[in-house]
Design a protein around this motif. Structure first.
Motif, PDB file in Angstrom:
ATOM      1  N   ALA A 169       0.836  -1.213   0.000  1.00 59.21           N
ATOM      2  CA  ALA A 169       0.000   0.000   0.000  1.00 59.21           C
ATOM      3  C   ALA A 169       0.868   1.260   0.000  1.00 59.21           C
ATOM      4  CB  ALA A 169      -0.921  -0.014   1.214  1.00 59.21           C
ATOM      5  N   LYS A 170       1.948   1.226   0.781  1.00 61.25           N
ATOM      6  CA  LYS A 170       2.812   2.405   0.810  1.00 61.25           C
ATOM      7  C   LYS A 170       3.564   2.570  -0.509  1.00 61.25           C
ATOM      8  CE  LYS A 170       6.156   4.959   3.543  1.00 61.25           C
ATOM      9  NZ  LYS A 170       6.956   5.055   4.792  1.00 61.25           N
ATOM     10  N   PHE A 171       3.937   1.448  -1.140  1.00 62.49           N
ATOM     11  CA  PHE A 171       4.594   1.531  -2.444  1.00 62.49           C
ATOM     12  C   PHE A 171       3.728   2.283  -3.456  1.00 62.49           C
ATOM     13  CE2 PHE A 171       4.742  -0.284  -6.738  1.00 62.49           C
ATOM     14  CZ  PHE A 171       5.992   0.184  -7.129  1.00 62.49           C
ATOM     15  N   LEU A 172       2.429   1.981  -3.457  1.00 62.17           N
ATOM     16  CA  LEU A 172       1.534   2.664  -4.392  1.00 62.17           C
ATOM     17  C   LEU A 172       1.534   4.166  -4.139  1.00 62.17           C
ATOM     18  CD1 LEU A 172      -1.438   0.136  -4.476  1.00 62.17           C
ATOM     19  CD2 LEU A 172       0.328   0.480  -6.214  1.00 62.17           C
ATOM     20  N   ASP A 173       1.579   4.553  -2.861  1.00 62.91           N
ATOM     21  CA  ASP A 173       1.662   5.982  -2.554  1.00 62.91           C
ATOM     22  C   ASP A 173       2.971   6.569  -3.059  1.00 62.91           C
ATOM     23  OD1 ASP A 173      -0.803   5.937  -1.380  1.00 62.91           O
ATOM     24  OD2 ASP A 173      -0.063   5.982   0.691  1.00 62.91           O
ATOM     25  N   GLU A 174       4.066   5.833  -2.854  1.00 65.53           N
ATOM     26  CA  GLU A 174       5.372   6.309  -3.319  1.00 65.53           C
ATOM     27  C   GLU A 174       5.398   6.409  -4.846  1.00 65.53           C
ATOM     28  OE1 GLU A 174       8.062   7.211  -1.489  1.00 65.53           O
ATOM     29  OE2 GLU A 174       6.954   6.905   0.382  1.00 65.53           O
ATOM     30  N   LEU A 175       4.639   5.539  -5.495  1.00 61.66           N
ATOM     31  CA  LEU A 175       4.548   5.559  -6.953  1.00 61.66           C
ATOM     32  C   LEU A 175       3.681   6.712  -7.443  1.00 61.66           C
ATOM     33  CD1 LEU A 175       5.381   3.761  -9.456  1.00 61.66           C
ATOM     34  CD2 LEU A 175       3.206   2.558  -9.133  1.00 61.66           C
ATOM     35  N   GLY A 176       2.912   7.311  -6.525  1.00 61.18           N
ATOM     36  CA  GLY A 176       1.994   8.368  -6.911  1.00 61.18           C
ATOM     37  C   GLY A 176       0.740   7.837  -7.574  1.00 61.18           C
ATOM     38  N   TYR A 177       0.295   6.664  -7.112  1.00 60.06           N
ATOM     39  CA  TYR A 177      -0.823   5.979  -7.758  1.00 60.06           C
ATOM     40  C   TYR A 177      -1.821   5.543  -6.686  1.00 60.06           C
ATOM     41  CZ  TYR A 177      -3.274   2.505 -10.630  1.00 60.06           C
ATOM     42  OH  TYR A 177      -4.220   1.791 -11.313  1.00 60.06           O
ATOM     43  N   GLU A 178      -3.077   5.892  -6.888  1.00 55.98           N
ATOM     44  CA  GLU A 178      -4.104   5.486  -5.937  1.00 55.98           C
ATOM     45  C   GLU A 178      -5.204   4.727  -6.674  1.00 55.98           C
ATOM     46  OE1 GLU A 178      -6.784   7.262  -2.288  1.00 55.98           O
ATOM     47  OE2 GLU A 178      -5.821   8.625  -3.682  1.00 55.98           O
ATOM     48  N   PRO A 179      -5.229   3.403  -6.572  1.00 52.87           N
ATOM     49  CA  PRO A 179      -6.245   2.633  -7.294  1.00 52.87           C
ATOM     50  C   PRO A 179      -7.622   2.792  -6.667  1.00 52.87           C
ATOM     51  CG  PRO A 179      -4.994   1.192  -5.855  1.00 52.87           C
ATOM     52  CD  PRO A 179      -4.339   2.548  -5.776  1.00 52.87           C
ATOM     53  N   ASP A 180      -8.634   2.533  -7.465  1.00 55.49           N
ATOM     54  CA  ASP A 180     -10.001   2.532  -6.937  1.00 55.49           C
ATOM     55  C   ASP A 180     -10.219   1.350  -5.993  1.00 55.49           C
ATOM     56  OD1 ASP A 180     -10.922   4.776  -8.508  1.00 55.49           O
ATOM     57  OD2 ASP A 180     -10.926   3.440 -10.244  1.00 55.49           O
ATOM     58  N   ILE A 181      -9.588   0.227  -6.321  1.00 53.25           N
ATOM     59  CA  ILE A 181      -9.808  -1.020  -5.584  1.00 53.25           C
ATOM     60  C   ILE A 181      -8.476  -1.629  -5.175  1.00 53.25           C
ATOM     61  CG2 ILE A 181     -10.671  -3.395  -5.752  1.00 53.25           C
ATOM     62  CD1 ILE A 181     -12.933  -1.412  -5.615  1.00 53.25           C
ATOM     63  N   TYR A 182      -8.404  -2.054  -3.912  1.00 57.06           N
ATOM     64  CA  TYR A 182      -7.297  -2.883  -3.410  1.00 57.06           C
ATOM     65  C   TYR A 182      -7.847  -4.298  -3.274  1.00 57.06           C
ATOM     66  CZ  TYR A 182      -4.995   1.546  -2.131  1.00 57.06           C
ATOM     67  OH  TYR A 182      -4.420   2.792  -2.149  1.00 57.06           O
ATOM     68  N   HIS A 183      -7.348  -5.212  -4.084  1.00 49.91           N
ATOM     69  CA  HIS A 183      -7.847  -6.593  -4.101  1.00 49.91           C
ATOM     70  C   HIS A 183      -6.855  -7.481  -3.357  1.00 49.91           C
ATOM     71  CE1 HIS A 183      -9.236 -10.269  -6.731  1.00 49.91           C
ATOM     72  NE2 HIS A 183      -9.194 -10.557  -5.439  1.00 49.91           N
ATOM     73  N   LEU A 184      -7.279  -8.036  -2.229  1.00 46.28           N
ATOM     74  CA  LEU A 184      -6.436  -8.949  -1.449  1.00 46.28           C
ATOM     75  C   LEU A 184      -6.713 -10.381  -1.892  1.00 46.28           C
ATOM     76  CD1 LEU A 184      -6.776  -7.466   2.174  1.00 46.28           C
ATOM     77  CD2 LEU A 184      -5.405  -6.649   0.231  1.00 46.28           C
ATOM     78  N   ASN A 185      -5.758 -10.992  -2.566  1.00 49.92           N
ATOM     79  CA  ASN A 185      -5.875 -12.388  -2.991  1.00 49.92           C
ATOM     80  C   ASN A 185      -5.375 -13.250  -1.832  1.00 49.92           C
ATOM     81  OD1 ASN A 185      -6.369 -14.477  -4.884  1.00 49.92           O
ATOM     82  ND2 ASN A 185      -4.173 -14.637  -5.277  1.00 49.92           N
ATOM     83  N   GLU A 186      -6.296 -13.725  -1.018  1.00 48.96           N
ATOM     84  CA  GLU A 186      -6.045 -14.303   0.305  1.00 48.96           C
ATOM     85  C   GLU A 186      -5.780 -13.177   1.313  1.00 48.96           C
ATOM     86  OE1 GLU A 186      -6.754 -16.519   2.123  1.00 48.96           O
ATOM     87  OE2 GLU A 186      -6.879 -18.398   1.050  1.00 48.96           O
ATOM     88  N   ALA A 187      -5.739 -13.528   2.586  1.00 49.50           N
ATOM     89  CA  ALA A 187      -5.676 -12.524   3.650  1.00 49.50           C
ATOM     90  C   ALA A 187      -4.255 -12.135   4.027  1.00 49.50           C
ATOM     91  CB  ALA A 187      -6.410 -13.042   4.887  1.00 49.50           C
ATOM     92  N   HIS A 188      -3.274 -12.599   3.248  1.00 49.88           N
ATOM     93  CA  HIS A 188      -1.886 -12.306   3.607  1.00 49.88           C
ATOM     94  C   HIS A 188      -1.627 -10.805   3.740  1.00 49.88           C
ATOM     95  CE1 HIS A 188      -1.432 -16.299   1.399  1.00 49.88           C
ATOM     96  NE2 HIS A 188      -1.089 -16.555   2.655  1.00 49.88           N
ATOM     97  N   ALA A 189      -2.260 -10.002   2.905  1.00 48.36           N
ATOM     98  CA  ALA A 189      -1.977  -8.560   2.872  1.00 48.36           C
ATOM     99  C   ALA A 189      -2.950  -7.738   3.707  1.00 48.36           C
ATOM    100  CB  ALA A 189      -1.983  -8.059   1.426  1.00 48.36           C
ATOM    101  N   VAL A 190      -3.623  -8.367   4.678  1.00 47.56           N
ATOM    102  CA  VAL A 190      -4.674  -7.656   5.401  1.00 47.56           C
ATOM    103  C   VAL A 190      -4.126  -6.506   6.251  1.00 47.56           C
ATOM    104  CG1 VAL A 190      -4.720  -9.071   7.521  1.00 47.56           C
ATOM    105  CG2 VAL A 190      -6.846  -8.037   6.652  1.00 47.56           C
ATOM    106  N   SER A 191      -2.831  -6.503   6.556  1.00 45.48           N
ATOM    107  CA  SER A 191      -2.259  -5.372   7.295  1.00 45.48           C
ATOM    108  C   SER A 191      -2.418  -4.060   6.519  1.00 45.48           C
ATOM    109  CB  SER A 191      -0.777  -5.610   7.594  1.00 45.48           C
ATOM    110  OG  SER A 191      -0.045  -5.812   6.401  1.00 45.48           O
ATOM    111  N   SER A 192      -2.628  -4.151   5.217  1.00 44.68           N
ATOM    112  CA  SER A 192      -2.828  -2.942   4.397  1.00 44.68           C
ATOM    113  C   SER A 192      -4.033  -2.138   4.866  1.00 44.68           C
ATOM    114  CB  SER A 192      -3.008  -3.316   2.924  1.00 44.68           C
ATOM    115  OG  SER A 192      -4.157  -4.139   2.755  1.00 44.68           O
TER     116      SER A 192
END
Length: 550
Positions: free
Chosen positions: A169-192
Motif C-alpha cells: 500500500a505504501k509503495f503505491l503511494d510512493e509511486l503516486g498511484y491510488e487505485p479505486d480497488i485494493y484486491h487482497l488475494n487471500e488474507a496475507h496482505a490484510v495489514s494494508s
C-alpha cells in the motif's frame, strides 16, 4: 494523488471501457513463467493466469507481489533419492529496479523496501511490481523477510505479510498511484487495511476500496495469531491497538486475531473460488458479525498459456485422430523426462494416469495405493496396462507430506510403470498435463476450495478422474466428460473413496480406453470443448469486474 500510472509503468494498451476501474491486486505468490520463481503452487498459478487474462482483456489492473530471494524451494533428491528442499539465490536480470525505496516499520524498527518492475511485454501480463527487503540499509534479520516464501518462523511470516500489505500500500503511494480497488488475494496482505485506515481516516473509506478473495476452507489456510504478538510486530501500521480492535470488530477480551475475519469485516465484497466453496464459506463464516457479502468467482486458468496449440487446433476441427496422434507425441515428450529422472521407459500407447499438485494431507496423494493388494493387481494387469506418475511439492517443513512423497517413491521401485518426479513447477506441470491421459484428483470432499490443475489437464486432452469437490462440481458429468465418484460417508470416507475410485478405474476407464478407443476420444473432445470457455481465466477476470469490483 495521480490516478494514472507513471508512463514508465503504464499498461501497454488502451484500457477497455468495461474495465476502467483501477485495481491493485495483492498476492503472496505469482506464477507467470518458469523463469520467475515467485510461487509455491495453486494460488500462484491462479494469480499468474489472472495477470495474463487481465492483460488480454485490456483491464486497468496491476499486480503487487514479493520478490522471493530463494523462491519457494528447489525440490531435489538426497543420495538415496528421497526428497529434500534446496534453497538457492534466484536472480532475474529482466526485472527493472524502479529506484523507489522507502521504509516501513516492522517490530518497531525501520525497514527499507526496494521495488522491481516486470514489464508486461515479457510474459504478457499487466504491469507487476515486486517488493524486497534484501536491500542496502537493512540488517540481516530485515533482509531475510523476503528470502523464503511462507517462512516457517511465525514472526518472519507475519513480517512477510506486512511487507506485502503495508509495504504494498505504501509503495503505491510512493509511486503516486491510488487505485479505486485494493484486491487482497487471500488474507496475507490484510495489514494494508490499517495503513489505509490511517491514511483515509474512516472505516467506510477503507471498505469502499477493499475486496477480498478467500481461497481455502482449511483451518491452516485461515491464519490466526495472538493480537498482542501482532501488535509487537507493528502489524497495525501505527494504528493504536484499541482502535485496531474497534475497527476490525475484535472485542477487548479477544486475544486471537483472525486474518480472514479481519479481511471480511473491512471489505465491501468478498468471494470464494468455486460455487461449492461459496456455499462452504458462507456456512463457515455464518456466525461472524459485521462481515461483507461472500459471492463466488470460480477459479480458472489462462488457456492460451496452457493449451497445446496443435491439440487446440485438432479440438476446434473435431479431429479425433489428430487429438490421438498429438497426444502420443506429447506423452513421448513427458516420458523422456520420466526416463531422465527415474530411469524408466514408458510407452505412449499405455493409459497414463497422473497425480500432480501440492502434496498435502487432505489432498491424499497416496489414496489409491492404500489398498496395496488391489493396486498391485492393477499395476500388473497385462490386458489393461497402466502407467502412474506422481509429482508435487510438499511444504518444506511438512514432515508428513514429505514422508508420503518418499513412500510413494520407494513404492515405485516395485513397478517399472510407476514414477515419482521432482521439480514440479510451471514447466513440468504443463508437460504432465500434456502427457497424461487421466488426471487424478483425490481431495477430501469440501476441503478443496477450487483446484485448477484439472482444468488445464482437460485443455490438453486429459480426462478428469476425481472426487466430487471444488471446480469439478460445475463441470463434470460422469462418463460423459470425466469420471467422478459419489461423495463418501464420513464414517468410512477414505475406504469408500478408495473402493469407488478403483471400481471406476477397473470397470469403466480401462475398458473404455482399450476396447472403445473412439468413444474414449469422443469423451476427450467433449471434455476439451466444455472446459475451454468457462474455465478460461478470461471469463474469471471479467467476472471479477462484474461481481466483485462493483
Amino acid at each position: 494523488m495521480a490516478k494514472k500510472l507513471p508512463s514508465a509503468y503504464a499498461h501497454p494498451y488502451a484500457i477497455d471501457s468495461r474495465y476502467k476501474k483501477s485495481v491493485a491486486y495483492f498476492s503472496m505468490e505469482f506464477a507467470v513463467d518458469q523463469a520467475l520463481k515467485t510461487y509455491s503452487g495453486g494460488l500462484g498459478f491462479l494469480a499468474g493466469s489472472h495477470m495474463k487474462s487481465a492483460h488480454d482483456l485490456r483491464q486497468n489492473l496491476i499486480g503487487i507481489g514479493i520478490l522471493w530471494k530463494h523462491g519457494y524451494y528447489d525440490q531435489v533428491r538426497t543420495t538415496d533419492n528421497s526428497m529434500v528442499p534446496q534453497f538457492r539465490e534466484k536472480m532475474y536480470s529482466f526485472l527493472k529496479d524502479t529506484g523507489i525505496r522507502f521504509q516501513i516499520t516492522i517490530a518497531n524498527k525501520p525497514v527499507w523496501v526496494a521495488s522491481y518492475f516486470l514489464d508486461p511485454k515479457l510474459f504478457g501480463t499487466v504491469p507487476m511490481f515486486f517488493l524486497t527487503t534484501d536491500t542496502d540499509g537493512n540488517d540481516a534479520w530485515a533482509r531475510q523477510i523476503s528470502y523464503h516464501l511462507y517462512d516457517a518462523d511465525a514472526a518472519v511470516k507475519v513480517m512477510q505479510c506486512m511487507l506485502l500489505g503495508i509495504g504494498g500500500a505504501k509503495f503505491l503511494d510512493e509511486l503516486g498511484y491510488e487505485p479505486d480497488i485494493y484486491h487482497l488475494n487471500e488474507a496475507h496482505a490484510v495489514s494494508s487495511v490499517y495503513y489505509l485506515y490511517k491514511k483515509l481516516g474512516k472505516v467506510d473509506a477503507v471498505k469502499k476500496r477493499l475486496v477480498f478473495t478467500t481461497h481455502t476452507p482449511e483451518e491452516a489456510g485461515n491464519e490466526k495469531h495472538n493480537i498482542y504478538f501482532l501488535n509487537d510486530l507493528s502489524f497495525f501500521a501505527g494504528v493504536p491497538l484499541e482502535t485496531a480492535r474497534k475497527i476490525t470488530g475484535f472485542g477487548a477480551g479477544e486475544t486471537v486475531f483472525s486474518h480472514s475475519l479481519a479481511a471480511l469485516r473491512l471489505s465491501h465484497q468478498a468471494n470464494a473460488v468455486s460455487k461449492l466453496h461459496g456455499e462452504v464459506s458462507r456456512k463457515m463464516w455464518g456466525w461472524a458479525e459485521g462481515i461483507c457479502d461472500i459471492t463466488h468467482v470460480t477459479n480458472s486458468q489462462h488457456k492460451a498459456s496452457w493449451a497445446d496449440a496443435e491439440l487446440e487446433l485438432a479440438r476446434s476441427k473435431g479431429d479425433l485422430d489428430g487429438i490421438e496422434k498429438r497426444k502420443k507425441v506429447l506423452k513421448s515428450q513427458l516420458f523422456r523426462t520420466v526416463a531422465d529422472q527415474v530411469g524408466k521407459l514408458f510407452d505412449p500407447n499405455i493409459l497414463t494416469i497422473v497425480w500432480a499438485r501440492r502434496f498435502a494431507g487432505y489432498k491424499r496423494p497416496d489414496l489409491l495405493t492404500r489398498d496395496r493388494e488391489r493396486f498391485d493387481r492393477i499395476m500388473r494387469n497385462k490386458d489393461f496396462p497402466v502407467q502412474f506418475i506422481w509429482a508435487g511439492k510438499p511444504y518444506p517443513k511438512d514432515e508428513g507430506a514429505i514422508q508420503t512423497f518418499n513412500q510413494l517413491f520407494y513404492l515405485s521401485h516395485l513397478y517399472p510403470n510407476m514414477a515419482v518426479l521432482t521439480g514440479y513447477e510451471l514447466a513440468l506441470s504443463k508437460q504432465m498435463k500434456e502427457g497424461s491421459d487421466l488426471w487424478l484428483n483425490t481431495p477430501v470432499v469440501t476441503r478443496e476450495a477450487s483446484g485448477t490443475s484439472g482444468m488445464t489437464a482437460a485443455m490438453n486432452a486429459s480426462l478428469n478422474f476425481s472426487t466430487y469437490d471444488g471446480w469439478v462440481c460445475e463441470f463434470s458429468r460422469h462418463g460423459e466428460n470425466s469420471f467422478i465418484v459419489p461423495v463418501a460417508s464420513e464414517s468410512n470416507r477414505d475406504g469408500e473413496d478408495i473402493s469407488n475410485m478403483l471400481d471406476v478405474l477397473e470397470n469403466e476407464i480401462l475398458p473404455l480406453y482399450y476396447e472403445r478407443s473412439n468413444d474414449w476420444y469422443e469423451t476427450v473432445l467433449r471434455s476439451m470443448n466444455e472446459v475451454g470457455n468457462f474455465f478460461n481465466a478470461d471469463r474469471m477476470a471479467a467476472e471479477y469486474y462484474e461481481k466483485v469490483y462493483k
